[in-house]
Structures are given as structure tokens and as C-alpha cells.
Design an enzyme around this catalytic site. Structure first.
Site, mmCIF file in Angstrom:
data_model
loop_
_atom_site.group_PDB
_atom_site.id
_atom_site.type_symbol
_atom_site.label_atom_id
_atom_site.label_comp_id
_atom_site.label_asym_id
_atom_site.label_seq_id
_atom_site.Cartn_x
_atom_site.Cartn_y
_atom_site.Cartn_z
ATOM 1 N N GLU A 233 0.999 -1.211 -0.051
ATOM 2 C CA GLU A 233 -0.053 -0.177 0.122
ATOM 3 C C GLU A 233 1.078 1.316 -0.058
ATOM 4 O O GLU A 233 1.859 1.348 0.900
ATOM 5 C CB GLU A 233 -0.973 -0.054 1.161
ATOM 6 C CG GLU A 233 -1.804 -1.171 1.144
ATOM 7 C CD GLU A 233 -2.542 -1.150 2.518
ATOM 8 O OE1 GLU A 233 -3.499 0.067 2.746
ATOM 9 O OE2 GLU A 233 -2.852 -2.131 3.269
ATOM 10 N N CYS B 86 -2.272 8.424 4.145
ATOM 11 C CA CYS B 86 -2.138 8.304 2.707
ATOM 12 C C CYS B 86 -3.559 8.650 2.041
ATOM 13 O O CYS B 86 -3.607 8.750 0.759
ATOM 14 C CB CYS B 86 -1.795 6.794 2.503
ATOM 15 S SG CYS B 86 -2.744 5.581 3.224
#
Length: 1001
Positions: A758, A792
Site C-alpha cells: 500500500e 495516505c
């Protein structure tokens, strides 16, 4: 008087009340008018009702005829739309000049009718209109309490304007009120005892930064603006009522009332009341405590008792958050509470002036007859109903009780629409007394039934639901509840937990390899980013030798752990979740100090970690069962999974427990032993997993804690030939490097490495021209600046459609200027420090770039000590700018002005990332377009774009935002295992057993 006699009197009074208004109906239900026809249709068709109320909500934003016509078409123009005849002309697809003209004419008519509906509930849009309306009400014999609409303030400037709106109205009333004849008698007081001027105020609007976690700061902020209003009310011998709003404001509202009532400036002035809501389960307790407080202080008070106007909101929020529903879920229970609490107030009438607020004739009759039975003087209670609703009820009340006050909102139409929707919801709810009385013609005997009898009858008619007998890992997954800061114990637990972990400062944290603590000579200090001079602890660092030890320990543990029954592995993970749950405040406090997370975000990070453990444990039970494949006779096919092998888990600092726990638990539960490398910016939080898994009974060697620098051992771990899986969350640059390193087969390597990575995001939120700005501004601030933008998923670009750009920017920037910045351990602060000096330096460089590429709209000052960077908003940004393309990972928000929604979508998709995105729009067509064309892993419509929940919103993106399946989703574990299929020929000598599900001719 016995209860039986009182009940007889209540019913008799109610029936007489109904007889006095027979044949009349509130205008909202009058089918001879446009409103009545539409409302009648809404009560018969739930889908239309939803569309109607949503359209009412967006209407004030539709400033052009084209925009209005388009929205009418989108809301009501479907081919299968079931809409009333009065809407059909305007909702059909316009073709040609005549159709277009007709559509615009109908749109204008619809706008006029809905605005007329709204005005029915609002005494005026301006001070002049309001004053005129109030004078008319008094001429008709009704008293008033006036309430200014627009409680959704997002900045201190808006809160100041809200206060000034009251002062302006009061100044206007002061000039005329002395000339108003008193109602119901001689003298200068209504009914001989009540002030002519009565004002109701929603306290949250007076301080835009009100929040439950900062109770003291919120009360101080509100009271500073409440006092000038009360001072003006007192100067004209008026009455002030403090309204009760959503549950999250209840505690501060009660405390605000107590402080204002005991303030030396006002303590001798008795005309102050507070609203209590009968539908809240805690109101009986709140009422008892308020009465006891007033008795102790020997201060007369006023109480307005209402049923409550936020039932849907409170119920939905509680269910979403995993809390007990705080309101009575059966209307009869609310009615019972209203009667019970009314009696208690009347029993204390020597101290309490009672304002009974209800349209329910049963409730009104109960108060009226109970007051007579208790010999309560008429001067100690009055009745209140809402302006624009229940006109027959207020007329009947005036005939019987004389003392009727109308609750009169006034203000602009945009904030008025939120109020209107609440009123329409009340009117059209299935259990609405007004609907049952005037729209459905319910029998009077049924409407006057004692709510206790109603409840018994309704409960008896319901079938008892079957109990879910499943327990443990066989029970359905449920997210860990959000923290509820309306609970005082939760607010007190945080500073206590911070103090306890501060007492542990100075500890040295060893590695944990093969079930043993391992100390090394190389240590790293863990620092508090709000005060880098504060060393929280020292953590041993692993090098290549320690990685070899960890790999050897994992390799030795792998065969037994691989062959352990999947349910047994899952049970250990579930035990770890329970241990984590018991330590939730402690684990949260570490995040407050070690990475600077705010209280709520730290707690929810731990909650997410618990969710990962609970969810993946259940998923492994599901996936651990071999699955029969095919239905052909004579063969038996079974698909099952086996673990891949040793996993390297490399975790970030921004979700230091949740992401760590998720990646670690996912690998462990499928059978992969783990070598865990936490971030060196959050190593103590990472060490918490050592303690948790040891206590949960995880076998030695299955979990190995190996913090260390990427330079010393990161590449070595990734490239190790014995490592089969690399689970990574972090930056794009590091993620790409890991994939490159993992792709090369090392000597002795017997497998292809699986990388689940990720990585970054450059996430955009689109603000459409019809967006609800009350909602959009608050959610975008949270998305961009929650935890200092260090997610994020954080919003780093906001793309605003041209028509609404100026209004949005004005409100966003003013709101951003009001956010408090400082250490995260102080709950008053919205934003804290970034994680370390290196991040601070990098973000400051991007702020310099932003100033060159665009126009700095907001750049906040910050504390000098600590790793703080200014909250920054920059305008004039276009897609080619670095600020629009590069991930910054800090509190820097780029604002982009798009000509229309199509361009906004194009710009949103214009980066190499595809992680999260959001849209604020009330256009069904545009929301559907976003679903199709806004290509991100997680798209959020009309809410913030952070805070994905395990199972509910599986998280992860594509393009350069990562590789692998979504965390917290149904296929995440599969990528950490290898599927196997075994086929057996079951036919012997022409005989094949028949198995369930097989297809035989």
C-alpha cells in the site's frame, strides 16, 4: 385524585379538545393546496418522500433556471418515477423550445411552492419580516419565542454573526415591545406574569469550535457570546431559553445553563430556562439532577420539555458508531417519558416554570389535567407549539388553556431548509401524532390511549426475533465502537493514561526473536514530536545478524504453525484482540505522545487494529474449510489454502498500531510466521504487539519484533531468500524499491515472492455547485488536516466547480483560521505536530513551492517548540503543478477551480495515484457520474474521505497507490496463501458413491 380518575379526566379533556377542532386540518395536510397534495403523496410513497426531502434540501442552492430544471429532472424525471400530478409537467424530459420553456415555467412554480412551504414554518427571513410576523401573532393572542436559524457555523466569524443576528433582532423588538398590549390581562406582562419577549438560542452556533472532547473550552466559547444575548434580553425584561440540540451537545448545554443561572450578573434574574428532550433515555436522570441542583442552589428555573427533533440522526449515528441507541425506539415510550417527566416538573412547580412543548393532544391533556390535580397555579406553566404546524392544535389550546406560545424560527432560506426537512420528517413519520390525527383520521379513542397501554399492545403484536445463538468466531463481525466523548469517563481516561505511560519513560525495549528478548548495542530514541526533547524510551535496533536469527526462528516455527488448525490460529488472534481491547486507552495514549495523534484518532487507530484481528480471525475460519469443487459423480475435488511461508511486515508510523496489527495478524492467522519491522518513528507502539501476542499464547518464532533502519537491514530482509511474503505500507518510492528488490530471485530461493504494497495518494475531493457547504467545509477540513494531513487517504486537493468556488473558499479559509494548533494531548487542539523534524523540513519546502505555484490563502502560525508546520491552503493550483501531483504527507491543501463537473472529474483523475477521492454534490446525475468515472480505490460521497472501516469499507487503491487486494476485505487473506486442489477418483469397479450436490442423470 386516583390515577384511574385522572386517566378518565385526561381522556375526556382530549375528546373535548378534538370536538372543538373537528373538521380542521393543518395547512401542511390540506389537500386543496399544492403542499398538501405533495405531502399526501410523500406519506404514501417512501421513495418519493426521500427524493422530495432531498430536493427541498438542495433547492436554495439552485440559483439558475437551468440548474433548477436539471435537478427537477434528476430527482423526479425517471421513466418509472411515481410522482404526483402537480410535479409531472416539470419533471418530464424537455424537448424543443416549447418543452424547455414549459419546464422552466414549472420549475419556477415548484420553487415558489416549496419556498412557500418553508416560509410557512419561518416567521420571517429578515428582522423586519420577523418583527411583522411576531406582532401579528400577538394580535391573534399568541405569545412567541423566537429562534434564529443558521446554527451550522463553521468559523468564529459566522458564530459572531449569529450572535449579532440575535442582538439586531432584540434591538428592533426593544423599540416596539413596550407598545404591545399584554396578552390575557392588564399590566405589562403576558397573562399577568410572563415577559412579552422570549428568545430561544441554540448554543453550539455561538462557538464554531464546540466539541464534546473539549467540554470546558466549548462552554467558555459559548458563554462568551451567550452573555451579550442574555444581557440584552434582561435589559428588556425578557425570557431566555437555551435550546437542546443533538446529544453530543447535551452535557455542555446543561453545564452552560447552570453557569449562566449562577453567574453573579444574572443570579437574581429568574427568567432562564433549558430544554429537555423526553425521547432521550437519560432525561429522567438529567431532570432529577437538575431539580436537585436547583433545590441546593435555591434558584428558580424554567424547563421546556419536548419530545425531541433529532430521532433519526441520533439513531443512525449510534448504529454507525456501535453505541447503544440513546433514544426510545418506540414512540409510546417517548410519550410515556413526556408524561412521567411532566408530572415531576409540575410536582416541583414552586421552583420550576414549566413550558410544555407538544402537538400531541394526549400529552397536552395529560399535563393540563395533572396540573389541575396537583393544584399547580396557571402562572407556573404554559403550552408551546411550533409556528406553522398544528394550527388546529394551537387554536384549541388557546380556547382551553389560553396560555399558548409559538416557537418561531426566523432567518434566511438556506439554513431554513434544514429546519424545514426536520419539520417535514416529523409531520410524515408513521407514528406522527399530527399525521395520525389529521391525515389518516385515526380514531379519537386510539389517539387518547394511555401510552403505557399502547406500548403493551404494540409489543404484544410484534413477533420476538430469533436469538442469534452463535458465539465467538462463529458470530458476525462487528466493528469496534467509536469512542463516545459524551461519556465523562472516556474524557478522563485519556489524561490518566498519558500520565501512566509518561511514568514509564526511560525504558529500553529489546528485540523479540524466537520467543526471547534480544538486546543490541545500537539504540534509537523515541521522541515526542510536540517536544522533541522528551525521550519516551530507547529501542534496540536489529542488524543483518538479528534478521538471520529471526528468519531461522520463523523457519523453525513454520511447519507446526502451518499445520495448526485454522480455527486454533484464529482463536489466538481473537484473544489478542480482546487483550488489545482491555488496553485501548493505554495503547491510544502512546500514539498521542509518540506520533502526535489526537485523542479520537488515536483511539480509533486502536479500534481499527482490533477490527483487523477480529475480522481476519473470522475470515480464516471461513477460508480454512476445504471447499468441494464441481458436481460430477465419481470424483471428489477439494480446494483449500496453505500459507506461503515467512512474511516480512514493514509498517508505517502514521497508523502505527492499526496497519501493523492488520498486516501482522493477516499473515499469522493464515499460517505465515512474521518478521515485523515497525517504523523507527513509532517503535514503542510496535512493541505493544510483542506484549499482546505473548499474552495471547502465540508460539515462539511465529512473531519476531525486529526494529531497525532500512539502510542497515531493510533491503537485506526484503531480499532474504527465505522470505516468501512482503507486506508493506508506506511511501511510493520505498514501495517501488521493495517490488524491484523482491522481483530478483536470490541464490537458494525456491519461490516467487509475493509483495502486497500500500503506497501513496494524491487524493481529491470535488465540491459541486449544489454541495451542502455546511457539510463540505467541515468534512474537508477533517480530511485535509486531521492528524496533520499525515494519512495516505488524506485530502490534498479540493476541486471546486466555478459557480460555488467563491462561497466555498470564503467559508473554508475562515474556518481554517479558527482551528487550534498545539500538542495533541490537549483535546482543544485540532492539529498537532508532524511526526519529526525531517517531515517538518520536507513539508516546509513544499509550502515554499506552493507559494511560487499558486496563491497562499491560509498559512497559520504555529508553536515554536516542536515539529509543527503551518496549516496551509493554496489557491490557483492547476493540474500540471507539483503541488497538484506530488504527495506531500502534511497539512497542505491545494485548491483548484474547475469550470464544471466534467472538468473536475478529469482533474481528479489526472495524477498517477488512485487511492481515495470524494464528492460533495446533491445532484443524482453527478453522483452517478462520479461512481462511473472517478477512478479511485475508495470513493466517498458527501462525507470525508478518510477513516475507512474494516469490512464496511475495504481499503486500498491501484495505479501507483499500491499492489494487492484491499485491506479489511473478503479477499485480503487469499493473497497471502497458495491455493491447492486435490482430486480423487472415487469410482471402484464401476461403483461410485453418491455425494450431496452431485449431478446424476
Amino acid at each position: 385524585m386516583t390515577q384511574s380518575t385522572l386517566e378518565t379526566q385526561i381522556r375526556a379533556t382530549g375528546k373535548a379538545f378534538f370536538d372543538s377542532i373537528r373538521g380542521e386540518a393543518p395547512s401542511v395536510f390540506n389537500k386543496g393546496f399544492w403542499t398538501g397534495k405533495v405531502m399526501d403523496w410523500a406519506m404514501k410513497n417512501e421513495d418519493f418522500k426521500v427524493q422530495l426531502f432531498r430536493f427541498v434540501d438542495v433547492l436554495p442552492y439552485l440559483n439558475s433556471s437551468d440548474n433548477l430544471t436539471r435537478h427537477i429532472e434528476e430527482y423526479f424525471g425517471g421513466e418509472d418515477a411515481d410522482i404526483p400530478a402537480v410535479l409531472k409537467w416539470g419533471a418530464g424530459k424537455s424537448t424543443g423550445l416549447l418543452g424547455n420553456i414549459a419546464g422552466k415555467m414549472m420549475g419556477k412554480a415548484i420553487r415558489s411552492n416549496i419556498e412557500g412551504m418553508a416560509k410557512q414554518f419561518i416567521v420571517g427571513q429578515t428582522t423586519k419580516e420577523a418583527l411583522k410576523g411576531l406582532k401579528k401573532l400577538r394580535k391573534d393572542g399568541f405569545a412567541f419565542t423566537v429562534d434564529l436559524l443558521g446554527e451550522a457555523t463553521v468559523s468564529e466569524e459566522e458564530s459572531e454573526a449569529y450572535m449579532n443576528g440575535y442582538l439586531e433582532l432584540l434591538e428592533a423588538i426593544a423599540k416596539e415591545q413596550k407598545d404591545w398590549p399584554a396578552l390575557g390581562g392588564a399590566g405589562d406582562l403576558d397573562w399577568g406574569y410572563a415577559p412579552k419577549v422570549n428568545v430561544s438560542v441554540k448554543p453550539s452556533a455561538l462557538y464554531s469550535q464546540s466539541k464534546t472532547v473539549d467540554l470546558e473550552g466549548s462552554i467558555e466559547g459559548i458563554i462568551s457570546r451567550m452573555k451579550p444575548i442574555y444581557r440584552a434580553v434582561k435589559a428588556m425584561d425578557g425570557f431566555l431559553c437555551i435550546d437542546m440540540e443533538a446529544l453530543k451537545y447535551k452535557e455542555m448545554t446543561i453545564e452552560l445553563f447552570k453557569r449562566l443561572r449562577t453567574d453573579p450578573e444574572f443570579v437574581d434574574y429568574p427568567h432562564l430556562s433549558i430544554v429537555l428532550q423526553a425521547y432521550l433515555k437519560d432525561t429522567d436522570r438529567d431532570l432529577d439532577e437538575l431539580i436537585a441542583w436547583a433545590r441546593e442552589k435555591n434558584l428558580p428555573i424554567g424547563i421546556r420539555l419536548v419530545k425531541g427533533a433529532y430521532w433519526d440522526e441520533e439513531t443512525v449515528i449510534a448504529l454507525q458508531s456501535g453505541w447503544e441507541v440513546p433514544v426510545w425506539t418506540n414512540k409510546a415510550e417517548s410519550d410515556m417519558a413526556h408524561e412521567r417527566q411532566s408530572r415531576k416538573i409540575l410536582e416541583n412547580s414552586d421552583l420550576i416554570y414549566f413550558q410544555c412543548a407538544s402537538h400531541n393532544i394526549r400529552s397536552i391533556s395529560s399535563v393540563y389535567e395533572t396540573a389541575k390535580a396537583l393544584n399547580v397555579p396557571e402562572s407556573r406553566y404554559e403550552f408551546q407549539v411550533l409556528y406553522g404546524m398544528a394550527e388546529p392544535v394551537r387554536k384549541g389550546l388557546q380556547n382551553v388553556a389560553k396560555r399558548v406560545r409559538l416557537y418561531c424560527p426566523y432567518g434566511e432560506l438556506i439554513p431554513g431548509m434544514a429546519y424545514l426537512v426536520r419539520r417535514l420528517l416529523e409531520n410524515t413519520a408513521n407514528e406522527s401524532f399530527l399525521r395520525q390525527s389529521f391525515a389518516e383520521g385515526e380514531e379519537v379513542d386510539r389517539l387518547m390511549e394511555n401510552p403505557e397501554e399502547t406500548l403493551k399492545r404494540e409489543l404484544a403484536a410484534k413477533c420476538a426475533p430469533a436469538d442469534d445463538k452463535s458465539e465467538g468466531l462463529d458470530s458476525p463481525f462487528v466493528n469496534d465502537p467509536f469512542i463516545d466523548f459524551t461519556v465523562p469517563a472516556n474524557r478522563l481516561a485519556f489524561p490518566d493514561a498519558v500520565d501512566k505511560i509518561r511514568a514509564q519513560k526511560g525504558k529500553v525495549y529489546p528485540l523479540f526473536i524466537g520467543g526471547r528478548e534480544v538486546e543490541t548495542g545500537k539504540l534509537i530514541d523515541s521522541l515526542n514530536p510536540a517536544d522533541p526533547g522528551e525521550v519516551l524510551g530507547r529501542v534496540c535496533q536489529a542488524g543483518q545478524a538479528e534478521i538471520d536469527q529471526a528468519v531461522a526462528a520463523a523457519e523453525a516455527a513454520f511447519p507446526a504453525w502451518r499445520d495448526t488448525d485454522p480455527r486454533e490460529r484464529a482463536e489466538i488472534i481473537a484473544r489478542a484482540a480482546e487483550i488489545m481491547r482491555r488496553r485501548q486507552f493505554e495503547l491510544s495514549a502512546w500514539q498521542v505522545l509518540e506520533v502526535g495523534k489526537q485523542w479520537d484518532q488515536a483511539y480509533h487507530d486502536v479500534g481499527e487494529a482490533i477490527d483487523f484481528l477480529e475480522y481476519y480471525a473470522r475470515e480464516m475460519v471461513r477460508l480454512g474449510k476445504p471447499r468441494r469443487m464441481g458436481r460430477a459423480p465419481g470424483e471428489h475435488n477439494v480446494l483449500f489454502y496453505q500459507p506461503k511461508g515467512i512474511a516480512a511486515v514493514i509498517s508505517p508510523w502514521n497508523f502505527p498500531l492499526a496497519i501493523s496489527a492488520g498486516m501482522v495478524a493477516a499473515n499469522i492467522v493464515v499460517g505465515n510466521p512474521v518478521i515485523y519491522k515497525p517504523s523507527n518513528l513509532a517503535p514503542i507502539i510496535g512493541y505493544g504487539l510483542v506484549e499482546i501476542f505473548r499474552k495471547a499464547g502465540l508460539p515462539d518464532g511465529v512473531f519476531n519484533y525486529c526494529p531497525g533502519s532500512s539502510r542497515d537491514m531493510g533491503d537485506y530482509l526484503v531480499e532474504h531468500p527465505k522470505v516468501a511474503v512482503i507486506s508493506f505500507t508506506g511511501s511510493e518510492a520505498v514501495g517501488l524499491r521493495i517490488q524491484e528488490k523482491a522481483a530478483k530471485v536470490q541464490p537458494g530461493q525456491t519461490h516467487c515472492k509475493r509483495v502486497v504494497a500500500e503506497m501513496g495518494g494524491k487524493n481529491a475531493i470535488i465540491v459541486d455547485d449544489d454541495a451542502d457547504l455546511d457539510q463540505a467545509v467541515i468534512h474537508i477540513l477533517y480530511s485535509a488536516f486531521g492528524f496533520q494531513g499525515q494519512k495516505c487517504s488524506a485530502c490534498s486537493r479540493v476541486i471546486v466547480v466555478d459557480d460555488i468556488y467563491d462561497r466555498f473558499i470564503e467559508r473554508l479559509t475562515k474556518a481554517a483560521e479558527c482551528l487550534k494548533i498545539g500538542p495533541s494531548e490537549d483535546p482543544a487542539n485540532y492539529m498537532g505536530p508532524v511526526v519529526d523534524a525531517s517531515a517538518q523540513k520536507k513539508i516546509m519546502e513544499y509550502i515554499d513551492i506552493a507559494a511560487k505555484e499558486g496563491e497562499i490563502l491560509v498559512k497559520r502560525s504555529v508553536p515554536e517548540t516542536g515539529c509543527y508546520v503551518p496549516l496551509t491552503i493554496v489557491g490557483g493550483i492547476e493540474p500540471q503543478h507539483r503541488i497538484a501531483q506530488e504527495e506531500i504527507f502534511g497539512p497542505v491543501l491545494a485548491v483548484m477551480r474547475a469550470k464544471d463537473f466534467d472538468q473536475a472529474i478529469e482533474w481528479a483523475n489526472s495524477t498517477r495515484f488512485a487511492l481515495t477521492g470524494g464528492v460533495f454534490s446533491r445532484s443524482p446525475k453527478h453522483l452517478e457520474q462520479a461512481r462511473r468515472e472517478f477512478r479511485v480505490g475508495n470513493l466517498y460521497l458527501n462525507r470525508n474521505n478518510t477513516g475507512a472501516l474494516v469490512e464496511r469499507q475495504p481499503f486500498g487503491g491501484f495505479k501507483m497507490s499500491g499492489v494487492g487486494s484491499k485491506t479489511g476485505g473478503p479477499d485480503y487473506l487469499i493473497q497471502l496463501m497458495d491455493p491447492r486442489c486435490i482430486t480423487e477418483n472415487t469410482m471402484r469397479r464401476g461403483f461410485a458413491p453418491i455425494e450431496e450436490g452431485e449431478m446424476w442423470v
